[in-house]
Enzyme design. Structure first.
Site, PDB file in Angstrom:
ATOM      1  N   GLY A 166     -22.841   5.401 152.621  1.00 15.41           N
ATOM      2  CA  GLY A 166     -22.640   6.192 152.380  1.00 15.41           C
ATOM      3  C   GLY A 166     -21.204   6.900 152.900  1.00 15.41           C
ATOM      4  O   GLY A 166     -20.716   6.158 152.877  1.00 15.41           O
ATOM      5  N   TYR A 167     -21.248   8.289 152.715  1.00 14.51           N
ATOM      6  CA  TYR A 167     -20.320   8.876 152.797  1.00 14.51           C
ATOM      7  C   TYR A 167     -19.926   8.382 154.990  1.00 14.51           C
ATOM      8  O   TYR A 167     -19.210   8.138 154.927  1.00 14.51           O
ATOM      9  CB  TYR A 167     -20.423  10.483 152.985  1.00 14.51           C
ATOM     10  N   CYS A 205     -23.084  18.312 161.992  1.00 10.59           N
ATOM     11  CA  CYS A 205     -21.537  18.781 162.014  1.00 10.59           C
ATOM     12  C   CYS A 205     -21.049  19.675 162.160  1.00 10.59           C
ATOM     13  O   CYS A 205     -20.656  20.722 163.931  1.00 10.59           O
ATOM     14  CB  CYS A 205     -20.334  18.248 160.816  1.00 10.59           C
ATOM     15  N   ASN A 209     -16.266  17.116 158.989  1.00 13.99           N
ATOM     16  CA  ASN A 209     -17.699  16.417 159.174  1.00 13.99           C
ATOM     17  C   ASN A 209     -17.855  15.470 159.280  1.00 13.99           C
ATOM     18  O   ASN A 209     -18.731  14.975 159.352  1.00 13.99           O
ATOM     19  CB  ASN A 209     -18.482  17.550 157.725  1.00 13.99           C
TER      20      ASN A 209
END
Length: 343
Positions: free
Chosen positions: A11-12, A147, A310
């Site tokens: 994932g990111y 975030c 974030n």
């Protein structure tokens, strides 16, 4: 060397964890877990890591005992796998929402289901060094905040800590976020054709991060969340009411004193210039959170602003910062990239 594994590494947030950990001088990545891409090279999914690693993704069962595990899994998955990961590592750093709240009823209200590991909620230490550094130094279970929650808390904490805010009136948080906050498997709303040019209010009320803010600051918090045309970045604007007699000098002193020795929080209080207030554009890739404020002394209305990336200070970077604290390393180790400008 600290031997670490990352679950949810495709994932990111997982990719950012790998980027930071591979560049960390005292960390060895021994496992990059992905249920979607087992056996595939990591740099096939994260092309920015080409030549940085020869790692391939593995399954959760292939991870052997290590010093720390980072959970970058989807929300509501970490609590179903927590036993598996605590068997493999004494130190678990969770980046999901599963252990951010310490009340099962509040969790059910914001996440829509019963908690699957309620006995562990009180054992997780919030992974926000600016508030919980001492507890983090000995924590085995760490939960990194969301975030927008991290930005909101850091934007108001100096004033709450000094009892300068009218707590009964609470605070209103207006958060703006880029598309990466929705994750790598986001649905049709994040298609370019739908996201481009949009300023989409996706949570006018009841965003789950407001529950985190309330927990950390001890006041009623309401949040509105808007998706903007950016990939990375969060900007959170907070409106609160000061107690009678609190002036601009008192507010300035509160911020300066609170964050004077914080390595990753910068107070932005310039009188002019295009970046005189916190802007995530200049923070991308960095672990910094910039905070600023504006005060209408005639009404006592205070506006604070916080900005961060974030995926870094709002996620992976904050997690690595917690790892450094927990293992007795310098807090800034592997995290000194300052961001880019222009971008």
């Amino acid at each position: 060397m600290i031997r670490v594994a990352v679950a949810g590494a495709a994932g990111y947030i997982g990719g950012e964890l790998l980027r930071l950990l591979l560049g960390h001088p005292e960390v060895e990545v021994v496992g990059a877990v992905s249920s979607r891409f087992p056996g595939k090279r990591v740099d096939g999914v994260h092309p920015n890591l080409r030549s940085a690693t020869d790692l391939s993704f593995c399954s959760a069962d292939e991870v052997e005992e290590c010093d720390a595990v980072f959970l970058a899994l989807p929300h509501r998955v970490a609590m179903t796998q927590i036993d598996h990961w605590t068997e493999r590592s004494k130190l678990v750093i969770d980046l999901t929402g599963d252990f951010r709240l310490d009340d099962t009823e509040v969790f059910q209200r914001y996440y829509g289901e019963e908690h699957r590991a309620p006995q562990l909620l009180d054992e997780f230490v919030p992974g926000l060094p600016e508030l919980h550094r001492e507890s983090l130094s000995s924590a085995d279970l760490i939960s990194v905040p969301g975030c927008m929650a991290a930005a909101g808390v850091l934007a108001l904490y100096p004033l709450v800590a000094r009892d300068l805010i009218d707590l009964e009136r609470g605070a209103q948080f207006d958060a703006r976020t880029g598309s990466s906050g929705s994750g790598v498997t986001a649905g049709p709303a994040n298609l370019h054709a739908e996201r481009s040019g949009a300023m989409r209010v996706f949570a006018p009320t009841g965003h789950r991060h407001e529950a985190e803010i309330s927990r950390h600051l001890g006041l009623p918090a309401a949040m509105t969340a808007t998706g903007v045309e950016a990939v990375r970045g969060v900007q959170t604007i907070c409106h609160a009411t000061l107690r009678p007699g609190v002036d601009k000098q008192t507010v300035r002193r509160a911020f300066r004193e609170q964050y004077a020795d914080e390595p990753f929080v910068r107070v932005v209080a310039h009188q002019r210039g295009i970046f005189r207030y916190p802007d995530p554009k200049i923070l991308l890739g960095s672990n910094y959170c910039d905070v600023g404020y504006a005060l209408d002394e005639a009404t006592g209305r205070l506006t604070t602003i916080a900005a961060l990336d974030n995926l870094v200070k709002g996620g992976a970077g904050n997690a690595v910062q917690c790892l450094n604290i927990r293992t007795g390393r310098p807090e800034t180790l592997g995290l000194t990239f300052p961001g880019l400008h222009p971008l």
